[in-house]
Design an enzyme around this catalytic site. Structure first.
Site, mmCIF file in Angstrom:
data_model
loop_
_atom_site.group_PDB
_atom_site.id
_atom_site.type_symbol
_atom_site.label_atom_id
_atom_site.label_comp_id
_atom_site.label_asym_id
_atom_site.label_seq_id
_atom_site.Cartn_x
_atom_site.Cartn_y
_atom_site.Cartn_z
ATOM 1 N N ASP A 286 0.827 -1.208 0.000
ATOM 2 C CA ASP A 286 0.000 0.000 0.000
ATOM 3 C C ASP A 286 0.866 1.266 0.000
ATOM 4 O O ASP A 286 1.648 1.503 0.918
ATOM 5 C CB ASP A 286 -0.893 -0.069 1.256
ATOM 6 N N ASP A 346 -10.544 4.069 -1.391
ATOM 7 C CA ASP A 346 -11.163 3.047 -0.537
ATOM 8 C C ASP A 346 -12.682 2.982 -0.691
ATOM 9 O O ASP A 346 -13.357 4.005 -0.731
ATOM 10 C CB ASP A 346 -10.857 3.341 0.936
HETATM 11 C C1 GLA Z 1 -5.461 2.284 2.721
HETATM 12 C C2 GLA Z 1 -5.970 1.138 1.859
HETATM 13 C C3 GLA Z 1 -7.003 0.365 2.641
HETATM 14 C C4 GLA Z 1 -6.378 -0.166 3.919
HETATM 15 C C5 GLA Z 1 -5.801 0.977 4.726
HETATM 16 C C6 GLA Z 1 -4.994 0.478 5.908
HETATM 17 O O1 GLA Z 1 -6.446 3.227 2.982
HETATM 18 O O2 GLA Z 1 -6.498 1.624 0.656
HETATM 19 O O3 GLA Z 1 -7.510 -0.698 1.854
HETATM 20 O O4 GLA Z 1 -5.395 -1.102 3.593
HETATM 21 O O5 GLA Z 1 -4.946 1.780 3.941
HETATM 22 O O6 GLA Z 1 -4.370 1.490 6.613
#
Ligand code: GLA
Length: 522
Positions: A286, A346
Site C-alpha cells: 500500500d 477506498d
Molecule cells: C489504505 C488502503 C485500505 C487499507 C488501509 C490500511 O487506505 O487503501 O484498503 O489497507 O490503507 O491502513
C-alpha cells in the site's frame, strides 16, 4: 567628597549592561530584542510527543522548529505525515503553526497551537475546526530524531516475470473493512475457523488477509516484527495452513503504512524474506507512506522493487498493488509483477461508494486477464451499511467485473442472507470463470444498466441493474449480448432456477437498487 556606590565600583560600560539586563531588553539596530526570549524561551529545537498504542507500538509527533524573531519555520511530523511549516504566528507564549504536505495531486494541512512552558512544548490540534482540541506535551529530543529518511535510489525498470499465481481472481477475506486496528491473532484464527465452518472455503474462498496494524518495530538486525496483537506470525500461518487456507499480509513501500505502522522502505528484500519464512502467501503493498519520499510517477520502479523481492524468495506470494488506481496502474501493474491492482480509493459500506466504484470500471475491462486483475476493492457484503438487495448488486457486479472476492465482514457472525450472497456458487462460478474476461456495460437507459461477461464455454453472464429509487421493467435483447437467434437456456442465478424465454428479448422487473442476474446459454 569621595565617590561612592555603583559608579565607584564598576566602569560605566558594565553599569549599562547591568541596567539592560535588569530592564529586560536592549536595542540592536533599532530593534528591541527580548533577552528572555533570546535565551531560555526559544522554540528552536526538536520536540517530540510519544503516545503508546495498546499493541505495544507508538504514535509520534515531532516538531522540528526554528524560531527567528516572530517567524517559526521547520517541519511537523505526525507519525506517517511529514509537513513543512508554511505559516506561523506568535512566539513562545502563544504560537500557531500551519504545515502542509503533498499527497499525490492534493495537499494536506495541519495546524497546531502551543506555548512553551518551562522546557516543554504544550501543543494542541483539532482534526476539524468544530472538534475538541487534542492536547499534548512535547519534550526536547536530539536533532535528527524523527526526521524523514533519506531518499533511496530506484532501480531501472525491467519486466518482472509472472509468478504464475491468481489464474482466477483471488478469493478470501481481508480484515480492514470490518476490523481496522482491532484485527488480532485471535480474530484471524476465528475467521479461519469460520471460513471452514460456513462452507466458504469449499466454495473457493482461500486467502485470509491481515491488513494494516499488525506491524511491530524492527529488531537490531532490521527485521520486521509483529506487534503484541500477533505474538507469533509463523504459528498463525501454520494454523491457517492447517485449515487448508492461505495467509496474506500487508505492508507499504514507504517508511510507514497508511495507519502509521512500520513500512518496508529500505527493507524490501529483508521483509519479503521474513514474509516467506513466516509462510505468507499474499502481500498487499500500500503506497501511503511512500508519498513522502517518491513522486507518483516513480510508482512503477517502487512497486517493481517489491515484485523482484517477492520472486527472489522462491515462495509463491500473490502480489496485490494498492495505490488507488493512480498513474494508470492497469497499464504497468503486470510488468512489476502485480497480480492485482486497486483501481480506486477506498470503498466504504454505502450504496453510493459501492456503485460509484463498481459501475465506474467499464473502461478498464481490457486490462484484466488471467493472472492480472483490476481490483475495485474488498467486499462490504454483510457489514450492515447496505440492504441485502444492495449487497446482491455488489456481489453480482464484482462477479461480472472479474474482481477479487475478498469478503470484508465478520465471518463468525453472518446472517442467513449474507451467507446466501457470499456462498452462491453460480455467482462465484461467473467470477472465477477461467477465460478471465472482464464484463462490460452493453446498455444504459436512465438508472438501468445491462452488463455482460463472456464466459469460457460461450455462455453470457448478464447483470440487469436498477440504480433507481423505484422498481423498473427492463427488456434485454439477445442480439445486444452477441447472441443471434434463439437462446438455449436462461438461468436466474440468484433465484437458482431456469426461466422461460422464447422471443428475441426478455423482460424483467428489477427492484430498486437491485439486480436480476442471468446466465444465458446460446
Ligand atoms: C489504505 C488502503 C485500505 C487499507 C488501509 C490500511 O487506505 O487503501 O484498503 O489497507 O490503507 O491502513
Amino acid at each position: 567628597m569621595k565617590n561612592s556606590g555603583l559608579f565607584n565600583r564598576y566602569p560605566t560600560w558594565a553599569i549599562v549592561v547591568i541596567l539592560m539586563i535588569c530592564f529586560g531588553g536592549y536595542t540592536l539596530s533599532g530593534q528591541t530584542v527580548s533577552t528572555a526570549a533570546a535565551t531560555s524561551a526559544d522554540l528552536t529545537g526538536n520536540w517530540a510527543v510519544k503516545v503508546p498504542r495498546s499493541d505495544g507500538t507508538n504514535t509520534w509527533a515531532y516538531f522540528n522548529l526554528k524560531q527567528n524573531g516572530d517567524k517559526i519555520t521547520g517541519s511537523i511530523r505526525v507519525t506517517q505525515f511529514y509537513y513543512t511549516i508554511k505559516e506561523s504566528a506568535g512566539g513562545p507564549e502563544n504560537f500557531t503553526i500551519i504545515g502542509t504536505m503533498r499527497d499525490g495531486k492534493s495537499d494536506r494541512t495541519v495546524k497546531y497551537e502551543g506555548k512553551l512552558v518551562g522546557d516543554e512544548l504544550h501543543v494542541s490540534t483539532r482534526r476539524r475546526p468544530t472538534d475538541n482540541p487534542t492536547e499534548s506535551v512535547a519534550k526536547r529530543v536530539p536533532e535528527g530524531e524523527g526526521a524523514m529518511p533519506a531518499r533511496l535510489p530506484l532501480p531501472a525498470l525491467h519486466k518482472v516475470a509472472y509468478n504464475g499465481l491468481a489464474k482466477t481472481p483471488p478469493m478470501g477475506w481481508n480484515s480492514w473493512n470490518k476490523f481496522k486496528s482491532q484485527v488480532s491473532d485471535k480474530v484471524v484464527r476465528e475467521i479461519a475457523d469460520a471460513m471452514v465452518i460456513s462452507g466458504m472455503r469449499d466454495a473457493g474462498y482461500q486467502y485470509i488477509n491481515i491488513d494494516d496494524t499488525w506491524e511491530g518495530e524492527r529488531d537490531a538486525q532490521g527485521n520486521i516484527t509483529s506487534n503484541k496483537k500477533f505474538p507469533d506470525m509463523k504459528a498463525l500461518a501454520d494454523y491457517v495452513h492447517s485449515k487448508g487456507l492461505k495467509l496474506g499480509i500487508y505492508s507499504s513501500p514507504g517508511p510507514n503504512t497508511c495507519a502509521g505502522y512500520e513500512g518496508s522502505y529500505g527493507h524490501e528484500e529483508q521483509d519479503a524474506r521474513t514474509f516467506a519464512a513466516w509462510g505468507i502467501d499474499y502481500l498487499k503493498y500500500d503506497w501511503c507512506g511512500a508519498r513522502n519520499i517518491y513522486t507518483d510517477e516513480e510508482m512503477p520502479a517502487v512497486y517493481q522493487k517489491m515484485g523482484d523481492a517477492l520472486l527472489k524468495t522462491g515462495r509463491p506470494i500473490v502480489y496485490s498493488l494498492c495505490q488507488y488506481g493512480r498513474q494508470d496502474v492497469w497499464k504497468w501493474g503486470p510488468d512489476v509483477g502485480g497480480n492485482l491492482w486497486r483501481t480506486t480509493g477506498d470503498i466504504s459500506d454505502r450504496w453510493d461508494s459501492m456503485t460509484r466504484i463498481g459501475f465506474g470500471q467499464n473502461d478498464l475491462a481490457q486490462h484484466a486477464r488471467v493472472g492480472h486483475w483490476n481490483d475495485p476493492d474488498m467486499l462490504e457484503v454483510g457489514n450492515g451499511g447496505m440492504t441485502d438487495t444492495e449487497y446482491k448488486t455488489h456481489m453480482s457486479l464484482w462477479a461480472i467485473l472479474a474482481a477479487p472476492l475478498l469478503a470484508g465482514n465478520d465471518l463468525r457472525d453472518m446472517t442467513p442472507a449474507t451467507k446466501e450472497i457470499l456462498l452462491n456458487r453460480e455467482v462465484i462460478a461467473v467470477n472465477q470463470d477461467k477465460a478471465g474476461i472482464q464484463g462490460k456495460r452493453v446498455s444504459q437507459t436512465g438508472d438501468q444498466e445491462v452488463w455482460v461477461r463472456e464466459l469460457a464455454n460461450g455462455d453470457r453472464a448478464v447483470g440487469v441493474f436498477n440504480r433507481g429509487a423505484a422498481p423498473a421493467d427492463v427488456a434485454i435483447k439477445w442480439t445486444d449480448l452477441g447472441i443471434k437467434g434463439k437462446v438455449k437456456q436462461v438461468r436466474d442465478v440468484w433465484d437458482k432456477k431456469d426461466v422461460k424465454v422464447d422471443g428475441p428479448d426478455y423482460k424483467v422487473t428489477v427492484p430498486s437498487h437491485g439486480v436480476v442476474f442471468l446466465r444465458v446459454k446460446k
